[in-house]
Design a protein around this motif. Structure first.
Motif, PDB file in Angstrom:
ATOM      1  N   GLY A 163      11.757   3.092   1.608  1.00 15.53           N
ATOM      2  CA  GLY A 163      11.410   2.151   0.564  1.00 15.53           C
ATOM      3  C   GLY A 163      10.860   0.848   1.103  1.00 15.53           C
ATOM      4  N   ARG A 164      10.594   0.791   2.430  1.00 15.89           N
ATOM      5  CA  ARG A 164      10.040  -0.447   2.982  1.00 15.89           C
ATOM      6  C   ARG A 164       8.558  -0.576   2.636  1.00 15.89           C
ATOM      7  NH1 ARG A 164      10.170  -0.125   8.589  1.00 15.89           N
ATOM      8  NH2 ARG A 164      10.673   2.067   8.371  1.00 15.89           N
ATOM      9  N   PHE A 165       7.936   0.535   2.237  1.00 17.07           N
ATOM     10  CA  PHE A 165       6.531   0.512   1.839  1.00 17.07           C
ATOM     11  C   PHE A 165       6.426   1.028   0.414  1.00 17.07           C
ATOM     12  CE2 PHE A 165       6.611   0.772   6.392  1.00 17.07           C
ATOM     13  CZ  PHE A 165       5.589  -0.069   6.801  1.00 17.07           C
ATOM     14  N   VAL A 166       5.529   0.442  -0.360  1.00 19.96           N
ATOM     15  CA  VAL A 166       5.325   0.902  -1.731  1.00 19.96           C
ATOM     16  C   VAL A 166       3.836   1.143  -1.949  1.00 19.96           C
ATOM     17  CG1 VAL A 166       7.332  -0.168  -2.791  1.00 19.96           C
ATOM     18  CG2 VAL A 166       5.262  -1.488  -2.507  1.00 19.96           C
ATOM     19  N   THR A 167       3.531   2.101  -2.817  1.00 17.62           N
ATOM     20  CA  THR A 167       2.151   2.361  -3.200  1.00 17.62           C
ATOM     21  C   THR A 167       1.797   1.442  -4.357  1.00 17.62           C
ATOM     22  OG1 THR A 167       2.439   4.643  -2.540  1.00 17.62           O
ATOM     23  CG2 THR A 167       0.510   4.133  -3.892  1.00 17.62           C
ATOM     24  N   GLN A 168       0.819   0.574  -4.159  1.00 17.21           N
ATOM     25  CA  GLN A 168       0.398  -0.353  -5.199  1.00 17.21           C
ATOM     26  C   GLN A 168      -0.381   0.412  -6.275  1.00 17.21           C
ATOM     27  OE1 GLN A 168       1.311  -3.508  -5.208  1.00 17.21           O
ATOM     28  NE2 GLN A 168       2.300  -3.433  -3.229  1.00 17.21           N
ATOM     29  N   PRO A 169      -0.532  -0.201  -7.470  1.00 15.87           N
ATOM     30  CA  PRO A 169      -1.284   0.480  -8.543  1.00 15.87           C
ATOM     31  C   PRO A 169      -2.701   0.873  -8.126  1.00 15.87           C
ATOM     32  CG  PRO A 169      -0.089  -1.386  -9.423  1.00 15.87           C
ATOM     33  CD  PRO A 169       0.080  -1.446  -7.922  1.00 15.87           C
ATOM     34  N   ASN A 170      -3.304   0.147  -7.192  1.00 24.19           N
ATOM     35  CA  ASN A 170      -4.659   0.499  -6.757  1.00 24.19           C
ATOM     36  C   ASN A 170      -4.653   1.593  -5.692  1.00 24.19           C
ATOM     37  OD1 ASN A 170      -3.766  -0.797  -4.507  1.00 24.19           O
ATOM     38  ND2 ASN A 170      -5.244  -2.471  -4.571  1.00 24.19           N
ATOM     39  N   GLY A 171      -3.464   2.128  -5.382  1.00 24.04           N
ATOM     40  CA  GLY A 171      -3.395   3.235  -4.446  1.00 24.04           C
ATOM     41  C   GLY A 171      -3.155   2.813  -3.024  1.00 24.04           C
ATOM     42  N   HIS A 172      -3.194   1.509  -2.740  1.00 20.98           N
ATOM     43  CA  HIS A 172      -2.964   1.048  -1.374  1.00 20.98           C
ATOM     44  C   HIS A 172      -1.474   1.020  -1.071  1.00 20.98           C
ATOM     45  CE1 HIS A 172      -7.064  -1.211  -1.390  1.00 20.98           C
ATOM     46  NE2 HIS A 172      -7.195   0.100  -1.283  1.00 20.98           N
ATOM     47  N   VAL A 173      -1.149   1.363   0.179  1.00 19.25           N
ATOM     48  CA  VAL A 173       0.247   1.313   0.622  1.00 19.25           C
ATOM     49  C   VAL A 173       0.501  -0.025   1.287  1.00 19.25           C
ATOM     50  CG1 VAL A 173       2.001   2.382   2.077  1.00 19.25           C
ATOM     51  CG2 VAL A 173       0.321   3.810   0.898  1.00 19.25           C
ATOM     52  N   ARG A 174       1.481  -0.774   0.777  1.00 18.90           N
ATOM     53  CA  ARG A 174       1.769  -2.109   1.285  1.00 18.90           C
ATOM     54  C   ARG A 174       3.259  -2.235   1.580  1.00 18.90           C
ATOM     55  NH1 ARG A 174      -2.090  -2.587   2.865  1.00 18.90           N
ATOM     56  NH2 ARG A 174      -4.048  -3.378   2.099  1.00 18.90           N
ATOM     57  N   PRO A 175       3.622  -3.082   2.570  1.00 15.85           N
ATOM     58  CA  PRO A 175       5.063  -3.342   2.784  1.00 15.85           C
ATOM     59  C   PRO A 175       5.670  -3.991   1.550  1.00 15.85           C
ATOM     60  CG  PRO A 175       3.739  -4.205   4.594  1.00 15.85           C
ATOM     61  CD  PRO A 175       2.782  -3.820   3.512  1.00 15.85           C
ATOM     62  N   LEU A 176       6.917  -3.638   1.235  1.00 17.14           N
ATOM     63  CA  LEU A 176       7.601  -4.196   0.078  1.00 17.14           C
ATOM     64  C   LEU A 176       7.990  -5.647   0.368  1.00 17.14           C
ATOM     65  CD1 LEU A 176       8.784  -3.324  -2.699  1.00 17.14           C
ATOM     66  CD2 LEU A 176      10.907  -2.846  -1.497  1.00 17.14           C
ATOM     67  N   SER A 177       7.800  -6.520  -0.619  1.00 21.05           N
ATOM     68  CA  SER A 177       8.209  -7.909  -0.417  1.00 21.05           C
ATOM     69  C   SER A 177       9.729  -7.969  -0.276  1.00 21.05           C
ATOM     70  CB  SER A 177       7.710  -8.775  -1.566  1.00 21.05           C
ATOM     71  OG  SER A 177       8.745  -9.201  -2.378  1.00 21.05           O
ATOM     72  N   PRO A 178      10.260  -8.917   0.511  1.00 24.31           N
ATOM     73  CA  PRO A 178      11.673  -8.837   0.931  1.00 24.31           C
ATOM     74  C   PRO A 178      12.678  -9.306  -0.109  1.00 24.31           C
ATOM     75  CG  PRO A 178      10.632 -10.721   1.925  1.00 24.31           C
ATOM     76  CD  PRO A 178       9.555 -10.007   1.162  1.00 24.31           C
ATOM     77  N   HIS A 179      12.372  -9.186  -1.420  1.00 23.95           N
ATOM     78  CA  HIS A 179      13.317  -9.659  -2.435  1.00 23.95           C
ATOM     79  C   HIS A 179      14.615  -8.850  -2.437  1.00 23.95           C
ATOM     80  CE1 HIS A 179      11.322  -6.254  -4.354  1.00 23.95           C
ATOM     81  NE2 HIS A 179      12.412  -6.127  -5.055  1.00 23.95           N
ATOM     82  N   ILE A 180      14.567  -7.600  -1.884  1.00 20.45           N
ATOM     83  CA  ILE A 180      15.744  -6.734  -1.959  1.00 20.45           C
ATOM     84  C   ILE A 180      16.894  -7.270  -1.107  1.00 20.45           C
ATOM     85  CG2 ILE A 180      16.508  -4.465  -1.109  1.00 20.45           C
ATOM     86  CD1 ILE A 180      14.128  -3.265  -2.479  1.00 20.45           C
ATOM     87  N   SER A 181      16.587  -8.120  -0.117  1.00 21.34           N
ATOM     88  CA  SER A 181      17.666  -8.651   0.723  1.00 21.34           C
ATOM     89  C   SER A 181      18.320  -9.877   0.091  1.00 21.34           C
ATOM     90  CB  SER A 181      17.132  -8.995   2.106  1.00 21.34           C
ATOM     91  OG  SER A 181      16.096  -9.954   1.986  1.00 21.34           O
TER      92      SER A 181
END
Lengths: 154, 132
Positions: free
Chosen positions: A17-35
């Motif tokens: 879950g450290r990477f998420v697929t954005q709506p445009n299809g790009h894979v980006r690192p997840l912003s660190p709000h989960i910590s």
């Protein structure tokens, strides 16, 4: 500005879950709000219910061993009874009662919350506190009763 | 899967059997609340009991029936609860399917063995291994 998809296996094969697929299809690192979080009693109760289900599975295996000893006749049962009365056996027995009361109290909390009741902050906190802390005094009272009535002795 | 999503009270209802499994899990958990209290009271009765007392306790049909109910209800609940836990944390399809098979086999074996021993005790069968 282009944002090419990462081709490295780490991001493509991510299971964390450290990477998420954005709506445009790009894979980006997840912003660190989960910590950003702190402990809540409701969270502790929820996690403890899963732990309790695991512990109840172990407890069921111990109960099965007890049934097997009884079904194997007086000699095998006497051996099981001697182990249950030993210090280690009594310690495991105390743990079993904590797990059983935790299962009942936390299961009741979950069933009440499943109906949509007690989901506002105060009642949710109260039910969670009962589910988290209740099993310990109940188990202590249970064993005080067993020793007081002479069913168990050291 | 391909049919359009259906809604009830503006909440999407499950496309396949998820809602049914959830309902069964909750009914089993509800049944386990009184059964769990009965297990606790039975533990008081049987704590420190010798073989004769345990055999006599299982000889009572009500005790044996409730013990079978508790074992089957717990194993059914346990299999569904572990399924939820596995599905929450294991995301590789192969590992997940394998673990779910293991969970189902384990709880089925646990239920079958429990019922086998309880029925033998209730019938007063010869001690296992019988016929040796």
């Amino acid at each position: 500005m282009t944002h090419p998809n990462p081709t490295s296996g780490d991001a493509r094969d991510d299971q964390t879950g450290r990477f998420v697929t954005q709506p445009n299809g790009h894979v980006r690192p997840l912003s660190p709000h989960i910590s950003v979080w702190r402990w809540h009693i409701t969270m502790a109760a929820s996690i403890l219910f899963r732990v309790t289900i695991g512990a109840m599975t172990v407890a069921a295996l111990i109960a099965l061993a007890w049934l097997a000893a009884a079904a194997a006749g007086p000699d095998a049962y006497a051996g099981a009874l001697a182990f249950a009365g030993s210090p280690l056996g009594l310690f495991i027995g105390f743990g079993l009662t904590v797990v059983l009361f935790s299962f009942i109290l936390n299961g009741a909390r979950h069933l009440i919350n499943d109906t949509g009741a007690a989901l506002t902050i105060k009642p949710a906190n109260l039910l969670s506190a009962i589910a988290v802390w209740g099993p310990i005094p109940l188990a202590v009272l249970f064993w005080i009763a067993l020793f007081a009535t002479g069913r168990v002795s050291l | 899967m391909s049919s359009p999503a259906k809604f009830r009270n503006r909440v999407k209802i499950s496309e396949r059997h998820g809602a049914g499994e959830w309902t069964i899990e909750k009914l089993l958990l509800a049944a386990l609340m009184p059964l769990g209290l009965w297990v606790a009271s039975s533990a008081v009765t049987l704590a420190g009991a010798d073989y004769g007392a345990v055999a006599a306790w299982f000889g009572n049909g009500l005790n044996a029936a409730l013990a079978v109910l508790a074992a089957v209800a717990f194993c059914g609940f346990g299999a569904l609860a572990w399924k939820v836990i596995v599905e929450d944390y294991i995301h590789r399809p192969g590992n997940k399917a394998l673990l779910l098979v293991v969970v189902n086999i384990l709880f089925f074996a646990l239920a079958a063995a429990s019922v086998f021993f309880i029925v033998r005790l209730a019938l007063g069968s010869a001690p296992l291994p019988a016929g040796v």
